[in-house]
Structures are given as structure tokens and as C-alpha cells.
Design a protein around this motif. Structure first.
Motif, PDB file in Angstrom:
ATOM      1  N   ARG A 153       0.833  -1.202   0.000  1.00  0.00           N
ATOM      2  CA  ARG A 153       0.000   0.000   0.000  1.00  0.00           C
ATOM      3  C   ARG A 153       0.868   1.252   0.000  1.00  0.00           C
ATOM      4  NH1 ARG A 153      -4.508   1.144   4.575  1.00  0.00           N
ATOM      5  NH2 ARG A 153      -2.707   2.080   5.639  1.00  0.00           N
ATOM      6  N   SER A 154       0.516   2.191  -0.851  1.00  0.00           N
ATOM      7  CA  SER A 154       1.324   3.403  -1.009  1.00  0.00           C
ATOM      8  C   SER A 154       0.664   4.606  -0.346  1.00  0.00           C
ATOM      9  CB  SER A 154       1.524   3.707  -2.502  1.00  0.00           C
ATOM     10  OG  SER A 154       0.300   4.158  -3.078  1.00  0.00           O
ATOM     11  N   THR A 155       1.416   5.675  -0.253  1.00  0.00           N
ATOM     12  CA  THR A 155       0.877   6.914   0.306  1.00  0.00           C
ATOM     13  C   THR A 155      -0.247   7.455  -0.575  1.00  0.00           C
ATOM     14  OG1 THR A 155       2.643   8.140  -0.843  1.00  0.00           O
ATOM     15  CG2 THR A 155       3.027   7.546   1.462  1.00  0.00           C
ATOM     16  N   ALA A 156      -0.190   7.190  -1.872  1.00  0.00           N
ATOM     17  CA  ALA A 156      -1.258   7.620  -2.771  1.00  0.00           C
ATOM     18  C   ALA A 156      -2.518   6.798  -2.534  1.00  0.00           C
ATOM     19  CB  ALA A 156      -0.802   7.492  -4.221  1.00  0.00           C
ATOM     20  N   GLY A 188       5.945   6.561  -2.397  1.00  0.00           N
ATOM     21  CA  GLY A 188       6.475   5.380  -1.734  1.00  0.00           C
ATOM     22  C   GLY A 188       5.416   4.664  -0.931  1.00  0.00           C
ATOM     23  N   LEU A 189       5.828   3.704  -0.136  1.00  0.00           N
ATOM     24  CA  LEU A 189       4.914   2.927   0.687  1.00  0.00           C
ATOM     25  C   LEU A 189       4.534   3.688   1.947  1.00  0.00           C
ATOM     26  CD1 LEU A 189       6.588  -0.607   0.508  1.00  0.00           C
ATOM     27  CD2 LEU A 189       4.866   0.387  -1.032  1.00  0.00           C
ATOM     28  N   ASP A 190       3.301   3.460   2.425  1.00  0.00           N
ATOM     29  CA  ASP A 190       2.926   3.991   3.728  1.00  0.00           C
ATOM     30  C   ASP A 190       3.311   2.961   4.797  1.00  0.00           C
ATOM     31  OD1 ASP A 190       0.995   1.990   3.653  1.00  0.00           O
ATOM     32  OD2 ASP A 190      -0.717   3.343   3.646  1.00  0.00           O
ATOM     33  N   ASP A 191       2.926   3.190   6.032  1.00  0.00           N
ATOM     34  CA  ASP A 191       3.326   2.281   7.114  1.00  0.00           C
ATOM     35  C   ASP A 191       2.834   0.858   6.872  1.00  0.00           C
ATOM     36  OD1 ASP A 191       4.612   4.312   8.416  1.00  0.00           O
ATOM     37  OD2 ASP A 191       2.969   4.746   9.809  1.00  0.00           O
ATOM     38  N   ARG A 192       1.596   0.724   6.450  1.00  0.00           N
ATOM     39  CA  ARG A 192       1.070  -0.618   6.185  1.00  0.00           C
ATOM     40  C   ARG A 192       1.815  -1.265   5.021  1.00  0.00           C
ATOM     41  NH1 ARG A 192      -5.242  -2.371   4.903  1.00  0.00           N
ATOM     42  NH2 ARG A 192      -4.807  -4.596   4.584  1.00  0.00           N
ATOM     43  N   GLY A 193       2.104  -0.464   3.997  1.00  0.00           N
ATOM     44  CA  GLY A 193       2.835  -0.981   2.849  1.00  0.00           C
ATOM     45  C   GLY A 193       4.216  -1.480   3.223  1.00  0.00           C
ATOM     46  N   ARG A 194       4.886  -0.756   4.120  1.00  0.00           N
ATOM     47  CA  ARG A 194       6.207  -1.192   4.567  1.00  0.00           C
ATOM     48  C   ARG A 194       6.107  -2.499   5.362  1.00  0.00           C
ATOM     49  NH1 ARG A 194       7.026   4.467   4.715  1.00  0.00           N
ATOM     50  NH2 ARG A 194       6.100   4.656   6.795  1.00  0.00           N
ATOM     51  N   VAL A 213      11.986  -9.331 -10.885  1.00  0.00           N
ATOM     52  CA  VAL A 213      11.819  -8.252 -11.859  1.00  0.00           C
ATOM     53  C   VAL A 213      10.760  -7.294 -11.328  1.00  0.00           C
ATOM     54  CG1 VAL A 213      11.335  -7.712 -14.270  1.00  0.00           C
ATOM     55  CG2 VAL A 213      12.316  -9.935 -13.680  1.00  0.00           C
ATOM     56  N   ARG A 214      10.923  -6.006 -11.609  1.00  0.00           N
ATOM     57  CA  ARG A 214       9.955  -5.044 -11.081  1.00  0.00           C
ATOM     58  C   ARG A 214       9.726  -3.888 -12.036  1.00  0.00           C
ATOM     59  NH1 ARG A 214      11.910  -0.182  -9.103  1.00  0.00           N
ATOM     60  NH2 ARG A 214      14.138  -0.022  -8.600  1.00  0.00           N
ATOM     61  N   SER A 215       8.620  -3.214 -11.797  1.00  0.00           N
ATOM     62  CA  SER A 215       8.365  -1.917 -12.425  1.00  0.00           C
ATOM     63  C   SER A 215       9.429  -0.931 -11.963  1.00  0.00           C
ATOM     64  CB  SER A 215       6.979  -1.424 -11.995  1.00  0.00           C
ATOM     65  OG  SER A 215       6.878  -0.020 -12.059  1.00  0.00           O
ATOM     66  N   PRO A 216       9.757   0.066 -12.775  1.00  0.00           N
ATOM     67  CA  PRO A 216      10.782   1.042 -12.376  1.00  0.00           C
ATOM     68  C   PRO A 216      10.364   1.964 -11.235  1.00  0.00           C
ATOM     69  CG  PRO A 216      10.460   1.016 -14.772  1.00  0.00           C
ATOM     70  CD  PRO A 216       9.337   0.242 -14.180  1.00  0.00           C
ATOM     71  N   LEU A 217       9.101   1.981 -10.849  1.00  0.00           N
ATOM     72  CA  LEU A 217       8.632   2.966  -9.882  1.00  0.00           C
ATOM     73  C   LEU A 217       9.047   2.637  -8.447  1.00  0.00           C
ATOM     74  CD1 LEU A 217       5.123   3.855 -11.303  1.00  0.00           C
ATOM     75  CD2 LEU A 217       7.311   4.997 -11.668  1.00  0.00           C
ATOM     76  N   GLN A 218       9.189   3.693  -7.661  1.00  0.00           N
ATOM     77  CA  GLN A 218       9.736   3.617  -6.298  1.00  0.00           C
ATOM     78  C   GLN A 218       8.992   2.622  -5.416  1.00  0.00           C
ATOM     79  OE1 GLN A 218      10.113   7.458  -4.343  1.00  0.00           O
ATOM     80  NE2 GLN A 218       9.740   6.556  -2.321  1.00  0.00           N
ATOM     81  N   ARG A 219       7.664   2.617  -5.467  1.00  0.00           N
ATOM     82  CA  ARG A 219       6.896   1.773  -4.555  1.00  0.00           C
ATOM     83  C   ARG A 219       7.119   0.288  -4.797  1.00  0.00           C
ATOM     84  NH1 ARG A 219       3.715   4.884  -7.841  1.00  0.00           N
ATOM     85  NH2 ARG A 219       2.059   3.956  -9.118  1.00  0.00           N
ATOM     86  N   ILE A 278     -11.674  -8.657 -11.912  1.00  0.00           N
ATOM     87  CA  ILE A 278     -10.545  -9.200 -11.152  1.00  0.00           C
ATOM     88  C   ILE A 278     -10.131  -8.201 -10.073  1.00  0.00           C
ATOM     89  CG2 ILE A 278      -8.177 -10.057 -11.294  1.00  0.00           C
ATOM     90  CD1 ILE A 278      -8.711 -10.635 -14.278  1.00  0.00           C
ATOM     91  N   VAL A 279      -9.885  -8.699  -8.864  1.00  0.00           N
ATOM     92  CA  VAL A 279      -9.431  -7.851  -7.759  1.00  0.00           C
ATOM     93  C   VAL A 279      -7.973  -8.175  -7.456  1.00  0.00           C
ATOM     94  CG1 VAL A 279      -9.741  -7.279  -5.321  1.00  0.00           C
ATOM     95  CG2 VAL A 279     -11.746  -7.712  -6.773  1.00  0.00           C
ATOM     96  N   VAL A 280      -7.138  -7.153  -7.415  1.00  0.00           N
ATOM     97  CA  VAL A 280      -5.718  -7.302  -7.085  1.00  0.00           C
ATOM     98  C   VAL A 280      -5.368  -6.219  -6.072  1.00  0.00           C
ATOM     99  CG1 VAL A 280      -3.357  -7.254  -7.951  1.00  0.00           C
ATOM    100  CG2 VAL A 280      -5.147  -8.311  -9.332  1.00  0.00           C
ATOM    101  N   ASP A 281      -5.359  -6.576  -4.801  1.00  0.00           N
ATOM    102  CA  ASP A 281      -5.127  -5.614  -3.728  1.00  0.00           C
ATOM    103  C   ASP A 281      -3.636  -5.300  -3.559  1.00  0.00           C
ATOM    104  OD1 ASP A 281      -7.835  -5.375  -2.929  1.00  0.00           O
ATOM    105  OD2 ASP A 281      -7.692  -7.271  -1.824  1.00  0.00           O
ATOM    106  N   PRO A 282      -3.308  -4.165  -2.931  1.00  0.00           N
ATOM    107  CA  PRO A 282      -1.904  -3.881  -2.609  1.00  0.00           C
ATOM    108  C   PRO A 282      -1.302  -4.987  -1.750  1.00  0.00           C
ATOM    109  CG  PRO A 282      -3.234  -1.911  -2.317  1.00  0.00           C
ATOM    110  CD  PRO A 282      -4.195  -3.035  -2.561  1.00  0.00           C
TER     111      PRO A 282
END
Length: 224
Positions: A10-13, A27-33, A54-60, A177-181
């Protein structure tokens, strides 16, 4: 060849109700971390078997994988532009509650294959570039015997489009389809067809043993 699809934590957004898109600095929020820290435990049964991360280039996505990479320092975490978040263009970093009023919102929900974000990309293009990237990476990281297990970390709509392709669904159905953080989904690509083993798993992954059979088990899986 089996790919473990992880949506970033989960991200700050996410917390702020914003459509982040490719906005930098998200970036990630507390729950995301916490979700990131827990990922190695949830993947404990397959961590040592991973052939690639492998990952997306984005920070989160990078932050989500840091604890996992620390467990497997021998694997270089590779960035893949094909797995990057949707380019939402002028919709980026806007509040979702405000986007609900846009006429395009209904198109995104009801006919996503026709949705093109102003100043950004279309969801059909997202589906094409993401599925092309996943299938190409799977051919590389599947291992010489085709039983390789690798991991890709990306974003909600991107992962949903890959799952829809594997399920043989038209993109216009992908909103089902549901894909949660922080969730885990699993696809096994075989010479005959893809097999979707897991969708939106929020717990510990129990990966099925690779199979060399040419089709689905008659009567259903034996559960081994």
C-alpha cells in the motif's frame, strides 16, 4: 514456467485516495512497509527457488521488494519498463473521488479496451505491453527444464491485464478481477495454455508442484 505476480504494498497515494500513476516520489505507507517486510515469510516455500526478481521502475515497487532482495542477494532485481504503471496522463495524481465525475470513468469501468487517458496511454496498449513483457521474461527465466519460478512486482491494473490474458478473458472483463496492494497472484505458462493458480492472495503462498502434463487434470486438481 511459473511467474509470481506481486502488487506493490500500500502506497501513500492509496491512503490519500489519489491516482498516482507515474508521479515520482510515491512510496509505501506504514502498512505498505509492513507488507514488504512480511513478503519473504509469505514466499518462504519458494524464496530459494526463485530464478529472477523483476519489477516496475517505480519507487513503490522497489521498496516492496527490498526485504525479499535482502534474503536473496545473489539475485539482481531487474527493472522492466513493460511492467510500469499505467500512464494516466492528465488523470495522474488526481483524487479518485473527482475522477468519478469524468465521462471517461464509465468507459474505464464498462469498456476498458476503449479507454485512452488524456495525455496518457490506452488500457489496451497497457495490456499488450505488459503481457508481451511477462511472456518474454517467462521464456528467459523459466529455466532449462521449464520448471523455473520467478517473480514480478507491478501495479494493480497492469497485473489485472496480465491475469485477464492468462484467463482468456477479453480486456473488457478485467474489472471483475481484484488485485489488492501487497497481494500475490500466480500464473504457470505451459506449451498448451496458461494456468492461473492464485489470484489476490493476501496470505502465505503454497505453490503447486510444476506439472509436465499437456492439459488440465480431468476431474480437477488432486491437491498435491
Amino acid at each position: 514456467m511459473t511467474v509470481i505476480l506481486v502488487r506493490h504494498g500500500r502506497s501513500t497515494a492509496n491512503t490519500s485516495g489519489l491516482l498516482a500513476g507515474r508521479t515520482p516520489g510515491v512510496g509505501l505507507d506504514d502498512r505498505g512497509r509492513n507488507q514488504a517486510e512480511d513478503l519473504p515469510r509469505r514466499l518462504e516455500s519458494v524464496v530459494e527457488d526463485l530464478t529472477a526478481i523483476v519489477r516496475s521502475p517505480l519507487q513503490r515497487c522497489g521498496e516492496t521488494l527490498e526485504p525479499l532482495v535482502a534474503v536473496r542477494p545473489d539475485l539482481t532485481c531487474v527493472t522492466e519498463p513493460g511492467l510500469e504503471e499505467v500512464d494516466y496522463g492528465e488523470w495522474s495524481n488526481r483524487k479518485i473521488v473527482d475522477l468519478l465525475k469524468e465521462p471517461l470513468w464509465k468507459v474505464v469501468q464498462q469498456q476498458p479496451s476503449a479507454a485512452v487517458f488524456p495525455g496518457g496511454e490506452g488500457l489496451l496498449d497497457v495490456s499488450r505491453r505488459a503481457t508481451t513483457a511477462i511472456r518474454a521474461l517467462d521464456r528467459i527465466h523459466g529455466g532449462p527444464d521449464g520448471n523455473g519460478v520467478w517473480l514480478a512486482c507491478s501495479h494493480g491494473d497492469v497485473i489485472k491485464s496480465v491475469l485477464a490474458d492468462a484467463l482468456g478473458m477479453h480486456l473488457d472483463q478485467f474489472q471483475r478481477i481484484v488485485v489488492d496492494p501487497g497481494s500475490i497472484s500466480v500464473i504457470q505458462y505451459s506449451p498448451s495454455r496458461p494456468y492461473v493458480h492464485t489470484v489476490n492472495n493476501g496470505g502465505v503462498l503454497n505453490l503447486p508442484r510444476p506439472t509436465k502434463q499437456s492439459g488440465a487434470t480431468v476431474g480437477g486438481s488432486t491437491g498435491q
